[in-house]
Design a protein around this motif. Structure first.
Motif, PDB file in Angstrom:
ATOM      1  N   UNK A 185       0.819  -1.214   0.000  1.00 34.69           N
ATOM      2  CA  UNK A 185       0.000   0.000   0.000  1.00 34.69           C
ATOM      3  C   UNK A 185       0.850   1.260   0.000  1.00 34.69           C
ATOM      4  N   UNK A 186       2.085   1.141   0.507  1.00 35.20           N
ATOM      5  CA  UNK A 186       2.976   2.303   0.554  1.00 35.20           C
ATOM      6  C   UNK A 186       3.824   2.430  -0.713  1.00 35.20           C
ATOM      7  N   UNK A 187       3.553   1.579  -1.689  1.00 32.91           N
ATOM      8  CA  UNK A 187       4.278   1.596  -2.972  1.00 32.91           C
ATOM      9  C   UNK A 187       5.788   1.576  -2.734  1.00 32.91           C
ATOM     10  N   UNK A 188       6.219   0.585  -1.992  1.00 31.47           N
ATOM     11  CA  UNK A 188       7.629   0.497  -1.631  1.00 31.47           C
ATOM     12  C   UNK A 188       8.431  -0.145  -2.752  1.00 31.47           C
ATOM     13  N   UNK A 189       9.412   0.592  -3.318  1.00 30.18           N
ATOM     14  CA  UNK A 189      10.260  -0.014  -4.356  1.00 30.18           C
ATOM     15  C   UNK A 189      11.130  -1.122  -3.776  1.00 30.18           C
ATOM     16  N   UNK A 190      11.326  -2.185  -4.546  1.00 28.51           N
ATOM     17  CA  UNK A 190      12.195  -3.263  -4.126  1.00 28.51           C
ATOM     18  C   UNK A 190      13.652  -2.806  -4.228  1.00 28.51           C
ATOM     19  N   UNK A 191      14.398  -2.796  -3.128  1.00 28.23           N
ATOM     20  CA  UNK A 191      15.806  -2.405  -3.206  1.00 28.23           C
ATOM     21  C   UNK A 191      16.577  -3.276  -4.191  1.00 28.23           C
ATOM     22  N   UNK A 192      17.462  -2.650  -4.941  1.00 32.11           N
ATOM     23  CA  UNK A 192      18.333  -3.329  -5.908  1.00 32.11           C
ATOM     24  C   UNK A 192      17.520  -4.088  -6.963  1.00 32.11           C
ATOM     25  N   UNK A 213     -14.525  -9.052  -9.799  1.00 32.86           N
ATOM     26  CA  UNK A 213     -15.675  -8.405 -10.427  1.00 32.86           C
ATOM     27  C   UNK A 213     -15.598  -6.882 -10.352  1.00 32.86           C
ATOM     28  N   UNK A 214     -14.862  -6.365  -9.398  1.00 33.54           N
ATOM     29  CA  UNK A 214     -14.766  -4.913  -9.270  1.00 33.54           C
ATOM     30  C   UNK A 214     -13.826  -4.289 -10.302  1.00 33.54           C
ATOM     31  N   UNK A 215     -12.925  -5.100 -10.891  1.00 37.24           N
ATOM     32  CA  UNK A 215     -11.993  -4.531 -11.869  1.00 37.24           C
ATOM     33  C   UNK A 215     -12.043  -5.208 -13.233  1.00 37.24           C
ATOM     34  N   UNK A 216     -12.688  -6.364 -13.345  1.00 35.75           N
ATOM     35  CA  UNK A 216     -12.727  -7.090 -14.611  1.00 35.75           C
ATOM     36  C   UNK A 216     -14.137  -7.047 -15.193  1.00 35.75           C
ATOM     37  N   UNK A 217     -14.273  -6.340 -16.312  1.00 38.45           N
ATOM     38  CA  UNK A 217     -15.579  -6.201 -16.961  1.00 38.45           C
ATOM     39  C   UNK A 217     -15.671  -7.105 -18.177  1.00 38.45           C
ATOM     40  N   UNK A 218     -15.198  -8.323 -18.030  1.00 40.15           N
ATOM     41  CA  UNK A 218     -15.235  -9.309 -19.102  1.00 40.15           C
ATOM     42  C   UNK A 218     -15.891 -10.581 -18.582  1.00 40.15           C
ATOM     43  N   UNK A 277      -1.091  -0.938 -12.184  1.00 41.99           N
ATOM     44  CA  UNK A 277      -1.675  -0.918 -10.839  1.00 41.99           C
ATOM     45  C   UNK A 277      -2.724   0.183 -10.754  1.00 41.99           C
ATOM     46  N   UNK A 278      -3.864  -0.175 -10.188  1.00 45.87           N
ATOM     47  CA  UNK A 278      -4.988   0.753 -10.077  1.00 45.87           C
ATOM     48  C   UNK A 278      -5.014   1.318  -8.664  1.00 45.87           C
ATOM     49  N   UNK A 279      -4.644   2.577  -8.527  1.00 43.41           N
ATOM     50  CA  UNK A 279      -4.576   3.214  -7.215  1.00 43.41           C
ATOM     51  C   UNK A 279      -5.943   3.773  -6.847  1.00 43.41           C
ATOM     52  N   UNK A 280      -6.533   3.213  -5.789  1.00 41.23           N
ATOM     53  CA  UNK A 280      -7.863   3.661  -5.404  1.00 41.23           C
ATOM     54  C   UNK A 280      -7.926   4.278  -4.029  1.00 41.23           C
ATOM     55  N   UNK A 281      -7.007   3.906  -3.146  1.00 43.38           N
ATOM     56  CA  UNK A 281      -7.024   4.415  -1.787  1.00 43.38           C
ATOM     57  C   UNK A 281      -6.155   5.659  -1.667  1.00 43.38           C
ATOM     58  N   UNK A 313      -0.075  -7.459 -16.535  1.00 46.22           N
ATOM     59  CA  UNK A 313      -0.607  -7.943 -15.265  1.00 46.22           C
ATOM     60  C   UNK A 313      -1.337  -6.771 -14.627  1.00 46.22           C
ATOM     61  N   UNK A 314      -2.491  -7.036 -14.056  1.00 41.54           N
ATOM     62  CA  UNK A 314      -3.293  -5.982 -13.437  1.00 41.54           C
ATOM     63  C   UNK A 314      -3.284  -6.159 -11.919  1.00 41.54           C
ATOM     64  N   UNK A 315      -2.979  -5.075 -11.195  1.00 37.39           N
ATOM     65  CA  UNK A 315      -3.043  -5.065  -9.739  1.00 37.39           C
ATOM     66  C   UNK A 315      -4.109  -4.065  -9.312  1.00 37.39           C
ATOM     67  N   UNK A 316      -5.015  -4.501  -8.457  1.00 37.39           N
ATOM     68  CA  UNK A 316      -6.031  -3.593  -7.952  1.00 37.39           C
ATOM     69  C   UNK A 316      -6.948  -4.290  -6.970  1.00 37.39           C
ATOM     70  N   UNK A 317      -7.542  -3.513  -6.083  1.00 32.58           N
ATOM     71  CA  UNK A 317      -8.467  -4.060  -5.079  1.00 32.58           C
ATOM     72  C   UNK A 317      -7.833  -5.185  -4.261  1.00 32.58           C
TER      73      UNK A 317
END
Length: 356
Positions: free
Chosen positions: A58-65, A275-280, A96-100, A231-235
């Motif tokens: 949630x804090x969008x932490x980059x992976x070191x190295x 279902x909240x992010x896939x409309x297929x 990535x879908x940022x909602x919060x 790849x989709x990230x969300x919810x």
């Protein structure tokens, strides 16, 4: 019938992501390897999506190295593909879908220098993806087809006579002055490495290691219209294409019931998020569960047993295993063959010392 005696430089116990990657590294070092595995269908590597993701949480932490780790991983998986004829690693951008609000605040505060691990997604969302949030993109992400990678490794080494299909207890692996023995299999090795994920949580050779394992469940969908480029990230979940029209959706984190039983609660939770992010249109074709091998410190761990310097562990890969496995396998072989120190971040001795 008398069993044939087998001798090798390194015996690897367990053929999941860790065992497979270590086998290749041992082989590349010019050492003889023998893999002992019972093809456990519930192993974490049979369920994991193999996502390689530069920014998480949630804090969008980059992976070191990240760039260094990703380059080593890419080179390793490409070398394996050349030897086996099976391409299993794919560079695949992640949206990535940022909602919060905390995610949006973290994105606004990110400092970028050099390689951009996370940036604005200026194009239209992929077909069939919906979101009221803000889409961002991780262009340097990827995916390892984990099952295919492990299976290709098994075929290669089995074809050279270097795989034994058997179950080995930790008590049956004993150390002598200058070698390790597995009497039940008539195996003698210069060293043995346990690589069986969470199954090592009760291994008597590594009693001091503390675990923070988590059960994870995924759904396999049939979704013909899914855009395989991303790849989709969300919810709180991810969606990633596998073979044909199949898509994996996951994953849950469950800390209490560390078993491989699928549950209706997890299925419903995943379906709601999908279902909240896939409309297929899609159909659920399977649901799977496994236990992630997460250890205290939440980083992969390498090291020798307190019972013998010839008995080793490679474990704790968790959900970032596809990224870390090639690097830590290299460190382990370097420690075994040249006596080089294992980096503190991965050191079992350091981890146990911190826990004691």
């Amino acid at each position: 019938m008398t069993k044939r005696h087998r001798a090798c430089d390194v015996a690897i116990i367990g053929l999941g992501l860790a065992g497979a990657t270590l086998a290749w590294r041992v082989h590349r070092a010019g050492l003889s390897v023998l893999i002992i595995d019972d093809a456990d269908a519930s192993a974490a590597s049979r369920v994991a999506a193999g996502l390689v993701t530069p920014v998480t949480g949630a804090k969008l932490k980059p992976q070191p190295r990240y760039s260094e780790l990703a380059d080593i991983a890419r080179d390793h998986y490409e070398r394996v593909a050349e030897l086996t004829g099976a391409r299993t690693y794919f560079e695949r951008a992640a949206v990535r879908l940022l909602g919060k609000q905390r995610e949006l605040d973290a994105f606004a505060a990110m400092e970028t220098s050099g390689e951009v691990l996370l940036g604005p997604f200026d194009a239209a969302l992929p077909d069939g993806i919906r979101s009221a949030g803000v889409p961002v993109i991780m262009p340097a992400a990827g995916r390892l087809a984990m099952v295919e990678y492990v299976d290709a490794t098994r075929r290669y080494f089995a074809g050279h006579g270097n795989v034994i299909c058997a179950t080995v207890s930790d008590a049956s692996v004993t150390a002598a002055a200058n070698h390790v023995e597995i009497p039940s299999l008539c195996v003698t090795a210069g060293a043995a490495v346990f690589c069986r994920g969470h199954r090592e949580s009760n291994n008597a050779h590594f009693k001091a290691l503390r675990w923070r394992a988590a059960k994870g469940q995924v759904l396999e969908l049939d979704c013909p219209g899914f855009d395989r480029r991303f790849t989709i990230h969300g919810e709180g979940i991810w969606l990633t294409a596998t073979s044909g029209t199949r898509v994996l959706a996951g994953a849950t984190y469950e800390w209490d019931e560390l078993d491989t039983t699928v549950t209706t609660a997890a299925r419903n939770k995943l379906v709601t998020a999908v279902d909240s992010i896939l409309a297929l249109p899609y159909t659920i074709v399977d649901q799977r569960a496994a236990v992630r091998p997460i250890v205290e410190g939440r980083m992969p761990v390498l090291g020798q047993s307190g019972t013998s310097e010839r008995i080793w562990l490679m474990n704790g890969l968790g959900s970032k295993g596809a990224l870390f496995a090639p690097t830590i396998a290299r460190h382990l072989v370097s420690a075994m063959t040249a006596g080089n120190a294992i980096p503190e971040a991965f050191s079992l001795a350091h981890r146990v010392g911190m826990s004691s």
